[in-house]
Design an enzyme around this catalytic site. Sequence first.
Site, PDB file in Angstrom:
ATOM      1  N   ASP A 164      67.104 -33.368  -2.506  1.00 51.67           N
ATOM      2  CA  ASP A 164      65.766 -33.695  -3.014  1.00 51.67           C
ATOM      3  C   ASP A 164      65.632 -35.165  -3.405  1.00 51.67           C
ATOM      4  O   ASP A 164      64.792 -35.531  -4.222  1.00 51.67           O
ATOM      5  CB  ASP A 164      65.409 -32.804  -4.214  1.00 51.67           C
ATOM      6  N   GLU A 165      66.454 -36.040  -2.819  1.00 57.50           N
ATOM      7  CA  GLU A 165      66.379 -37.467  -3.131  1.00 57.50           C
ATOM      8  C   GLU A 165      66.485 -38.296  -1.854  1.00 57.50           C
ATOM      9  O   GLU A 165      67.234 -37.945  -0.944  1.00 57.50           O
ATOM     10  CB  GLU A 165      67.517 -37.879  -4.074  1.00 57.50           C
TER      11      GLU A 165
END
Length: 312
Positions: free
Chosen positions: A7-8
Site C-alpha cells: 500500500d505504498e
Amino acid sequence: MESFSIDEVFLDMTGTSLIYPDPIQTAHEIKDKIKNELGFTVNVGISTNKLLAKMASDFEKPDKVHTLFPNEIPVKMWPLPVRDLLFLGKASEKKLTEAGMYTIGDMAHARETEIQVLLGKKAGHQLYRYACGIDDSPVKAQPEEAKGFSVETTFNDDIVSVDQVLPILLEQCDVVATRMRRKGKKCISVSVTFRTLDFKNKSHQTTLPNATDTTDEIYKKAKKLFTESWKGEPLRLIGVALTNLTDESFEQLSLFEDNEKKERKRKLDATMDAIRQKFGNDKITRASIMNSNSGIARKARAQMKNEDEKPE
C-alpha cells in the site's frame, strides 16, 4: 513510480516543475483526490530522496502531508527513537540502546565504525547512512530481477535444540519458496545460515541435481545442511537462501525417485500459494509447523508472517 509495499509507492517528480511547481500543493491534490474518489485517506511524505520521503510519510496520521527536507533532519528526524529508522529492527534497536544510542541523532553523531561493530559491517554502514539522511537509491518503475530469495530470523532467546530449529527452518523454506514460485523461478542452490552468541555467522550451501521450487525438497536440503553443520552451540539467528535461479521448466525425471509423490507435493504447494494469494499469507500453514510446541517457533512465525510482502 515504484511500488514499495502492498500500500505504498514512491513517485519521482523530477522534471515536472513547470507543470507542478509546488510539490506540497501537488501532494495535497493527490491526497484529496484519493480521499474523494476512492474513499480512504493516505499520508504523503515529501523530500529529496526515498528514505526521507518514507520517514515523512510515517509522521502524524491520518490524511496528512509532511516534508522532511535535508535541512529539517535535525529537528524532525534526529529526535526520533532509533526504532523509527527505516529497516531498523527490534534486535538492532536492543543493541543500540544497550550501547547508549537511543535516538536517530545519537546514531548520526556516532562514528560509523561503532555502528558497524554493533550491527555488522554491511547493515551498520547502511543504517548509519540512513541515520544521516543519506539515500542514493533511484525510483525504479521496474523492479530489478531477483538474484535470490532469502529470509533470516533473529531471536532474543537462545536456540539450543534441533526440535526448536526444525519448525523455524520449515517455515522459512515455505516463505522463500512461496516468494520464488510467485516470480516463476526455480533454484539450484540452497544455503542455511546461523549465528552463534559470539555474533559469528556460519553459512553452508548445497547444489541440487535439478532445479526445484517445491517447499518439501528445499526443506529436506536445508534440514540436512543444518544438522550436518551445527555443533550444538546456542544460536540467535537462522536463515535460508535460495540462489542460482532459473525459469527453466524442464526437469529430468529420476528412476530412483517417486515422481508421482513429487507431483502431489507440487500440487500441494500450488494450492497453498493460491489460498495465500487470495486470502492472505497467515490463512494457511503446514500442520507440522502448527503442531510445534516451541515458543521460539511461534515468535518466528509472527516475525515472518508478512515476509513475502516485503520488497525483494
